[in-house]
Design a protein around this motif. Structure first.
Motif, PDB file in Angstrom:
ATOM      1  N   GLY A  16       0.753  -1.525   0.024  1.00  0.00           N
ATOM      2  CA  GLY A  16       0.212   0.098   0.239  1.00  0.00           C
ATOM      3  C   GLY A  16       0.869   1.157  -0.438  1.00  0.00           C
ATOM      4  O   GLY A  16       1.837   1.362  -0.302  1.00  0.00           O
ATOM      5  N   SER A  17       0.443   1.842   0.301  1.00  0.00           N
ATOM      6  CA  SER A  17       0.467   3.187   0.100  1.00  0.00           C
ATOM      7  C   SER A  17       0.546   5.042   1.561  1.00  0.00           C
ATOM      8  O   SER A  17      -0.886   4.260   1.830  1.00  0.00           O
ATOM      9  CB  SER A  17       0.087   4.263  -1.150  1.00  0.00           C
ATOM     10  OG  SER A  17       1.049   4.003  -2.192  1.00  0.00           O
ATOM     11  N   LYS A  64      14.443   3.494  -2.151  1.00  0.00           N
ATOM     12  CA  LYS A  64      15.032   4.098  -3.879  1.00  0.00           C
ATOM     13  C   LYS A  64      14.439   3.295  -4.607  1.00  0.00           C
ATOM     14  O   LYS A  64      13.183   2.400  -4.517  1.00  0.00           O
ATOM     15  CB  LYS A  64      16.442   3.945  -3.980  1.00  0.00           C
ATOM     16  CG  LYS A  64      16.792   5.141  -3.573  1.00  0.00           C
ATOM     17  CD  LYS A  64      18.704   4.573  -3.998  1.00  0.00           C
ATOM     18  CE  LYS A  64      19.347   5.998  -3.311  1.00  0.00           C
ATOM     19  NZ  LYS A  64      21.128   5.051  -4.512  1.00  0.00           N
ATOM     20  N   GLY A  65      12.773   3.926  -4.825  1.00  0.00           N
ATOM     21  CA  GLY A  65      11.970   3.573  -6.471  1.00  0.00           C
ATOM     22  C   GLY A  65      10.652   3.385  -5.654  1.00  0.00           C
ATOM     23  O   GLY A  65       9.855   2.610  -6.241  1.00  0.00           O
ATOM     24  N   ARG A  66       9.986   3.854  -4.630  1.00  0.00           N
ATOM     25  CA  ARG A  66       9.585   3.735  -3.157  1.00  0.00           C
ATOM     26  C   ARG A  66       8.971   4.150  -3.457  1.00  0.00           C
ATOM     27  O   ARG A  66       7.821   4.719  -2.842  1.00  0.00           O
ATOM     28  CB  ARG A  66       9.218   2.305  -2.857  1.00  0.00           C
ATOM     29  CG  ARG A  66       9.801   0.866  -2.826  1.00  0.00           C
ATOM     30  CD  ARG A  66       9.681  -0.506  -1.714  1.00  0.00           C
ATOM     31  NE  ARG A  66      11.053   0.384  -1.045  1.00  0.00           N
ATOM     32  CZ  ARG A  66       9.879   0.356  -0.034  1.00  0.00           C
ATOM     33  NH1 ARG A  66       8.507   0.217   0.705  1.00  0.00           N
ATOM     34  NH2 ARG A  66      11.098   0.307   1.248  1.00  0.00           N
ATOM     35  N   GLN A  81       6.318  10.947  -0.075  1.00  0.00           N
ATOM     36  CA  GLN A  81       4.876   9.730  -0.930  1.00  0.00           C
ATOM     37  C   GLN A  81       5.329   8.194  -0.450  1.00  0.00           C
ATOM     38  O   GLN A  81       7.171   8.377  -0.515  1.00  0.00           O
ATOM     39  CB  GLN A  81       4.724   9.928  -1.838  1.00  0.00           C
ATOM     40  CG  GLN A  81       3.669   9.152  -2.345  1.00  0.00           C
ATOM     41  CD  GLN A  81       2.717   9.498  -1.926  1.00  0.00           C
ATOM     42  OE1 GLN A  81       2.263  10.594  -1.790  1.00  0.00           O
ATOM     43  NE2 GLN A  81       2.372   8.344  -1.359  1.00  0.00           N
ATOM     44  N   MET A  82       4.782   7.692  -0.119  1.00  0.00           N
ATOM     45  CA  MET A  82       5.720   6.417   0.734  1.00  0.00           C
ATOM     46  C   MET A  82       4.692   5.155  -0.546  1.00  0.00           C
ATOM     47  O   MET A  82       3.787   5.237  -0.208  1.00  0.00           O
ATOM     48  CB  MET A  82       5.720   5.928   1.555  1.00  0.00           C
ATOM     49  CG  MET A  82       6.527   5.972   2.815  1.00  0.00           C
ATOM     50  SD  MET A  82       5.933   6.255   4.379  1.00  0.00           S
ATOM     51  CE  MET A  82       4.748   6.677   5.159  1.00  0.00           C
ATOM     52  N   GLN A 115       3.418   7.931  13.860  1.00  0.00           N
ATOM     53  CA  GLN A 115       3.702   5.940  13.408  1.00  0.00           C
ATOM     54  C   GLN A 115       3.055   5.506  11.835  1.00  0.00           C
ATOM     55  O   GLN A 115       1.986   5.781  11.594  1.00  0.00           O
ATOM     56  CB  GLN A 115       3.176   5.319  14.749  1.00  0.00           C
ATOM     57  CG  GLN A 115       2.628   3.990  14.262  1.00  0.00           C
ATOM     58  CD  GLN A 115       4.519   3.255  15.225  1.00  0.00           C
ATOM     59  OE1 GLN A 115       4.738   3.949  16.044  1.00  0.00           O
ATOM     60  NE2 GLN A 115       4.548   2.512  13.917  1.00  0.00           N
ATOM     61  N   VAL A 116       3.700   5.036  11.304  1.00  0.00           N
ATOM     62  CA  VAL A 116       3.790   4.449  10.476  1.00  0.00           C
ATOM     63  C   VAL A 116       3.707   2.849  10.860  1.00  0.00           C
ATOM     64  O   VAL A 116       5.341   1.883  10.657  1.00  0.00           O
ATOM     65  CB  VAL A 116       4.945   4.588   9.295  1.00  0.00           C
ATOM     66  CG1 VAL A 116       4.215   3.653   8.019  1.00  0.00           C
ATOM     67  CG2 VAL A 116       4.608   5.803   8.748  1.00  0.00           C
ATOM     68  N   THR A 117       2.684   1.613  10.283  1.00  0.00           N
ATOM     69  CA  THR A 117       2.475   0.184  10.336  1.00  0.00           C
ATOM     70  C   THR A 117       2.071  -0.262   9.387  1.00  0.00           C
ATOM     71  O   THR A 117       1.248  -0.183   8.792  1.00  0.00           O
ATOM     72  CB  THR A 117       2.087   0.161  11.500  1.00  0.00           C
ATOM     73  OG1 THR A 117       2.604   0.625  12.736  1.00  0.00           O
ATOM     74  CG2 THR A 117       2.008  -1.510  12.064  1.00  0.00           C
ATOM     75  N   VAL A 118       3.233  -1.300   9.231  1.00  0.00           N
ATOM     76  CA  VAL A 118       2.819  -1.883   7.502  1.00  0.00           C
ATOM     77  C   VAL A 118       2.594  -2.996   8.034  1.00  0.00           C
ATOM     78  O   VAL A 118       3.419  -4.193   8.390  1.00  0.00           O
ATOM     79  CB  VAL A 118       4.017  -1.564   6.699  1.00  0.00           C
ATOM     80  CG1 VAL A 118       3.860  -2.434   5.284  1.00  0.00           C
ATOM     81  CG2 VAL A 118       4.270  -0.877   6.069  1.00  0.00           C
ATOM     82  N   SER A 119       1.439  -3.837   7.878  1.00  0.00           N
ATOM     83  CA  SER A 119       0.957  -5.123   8.192  1.00  0.00           C
ATOM     84  C   SER A 119      -0.241  -5.415   7.834  1.00  0.00           C
ATOM     85  O   SER A 119      -1.116  -4.484   7.230  1.00  0.00           O
ATOM     86  CB  SER A 119       1.116  -5.150  10.033  1.00  0.00           C
ATOM     87  OG  SER A 119       0.488  -6.300  10.628  1.00  0.00           O
TER      88      SER A 119
END
Length: 120
Positions: A16-17, A64-66, A81-82, A115-119
């Motif tokens: 996701g972004s 990089k690239g993301r 921007q992630m 906080q950024v959580t990627v799950s």
């Protein structure tokens, strides 16, 4: 006193972004660099991305690239921007700014962190 206000953190699924923003206000008369650091529990704080007043950008190899960093000089605001987020991107993200203060002294400031959580 300079204040950095961050927004945009949250929970997102892998792939996701998410977009972060950081607005600066106060008495940094001339900002040289704004950027983003991140820190996960038990890990060192690392530089993710930075952008200079002239527009030169730098990204960590891992993003990089993301990720893309950009800024709006008129608003003293920097963005991150992630895209294609991975679980290893999970961390507290901190905005940072440095430059010259009222006495032409070198100063730097940190935001409160978001906080950024990627799950899944």
């Amino acid at each position: 006193q300079v204040q950095l206000v961050e927004s945009g953190g949250g929970l997102v699924r892998p792939g996701g972004s998410l977009s972060l923003s950081c607005a600066s206000s106060g008495s940094i008369f001339s900002i040289v660099t704004m950027g983003w650091f991140r820190q996960a529990p038990g890990k060192k704080r690392e530089l993710v991305a930075s952008i200079t007043r002239s527009g030169s950008t730098s990204l960590a190899d891992s993003v990089k690239g993301r990720f893309t960093i950009s800024r709006d000089i008129a608003k003293n605001t920097v963005y991150l921007q992630m895209n294609s987020l991975k679980p290893e991107d999970t961390a507290v993200y901190y905005c940072h700014a440095d430059g010259y203060g009222s006495g032409s002294n070198w100063v730097d400031y940190w935001g409160q962190g978001t906080q950024v959580t990627v799950s899944s």
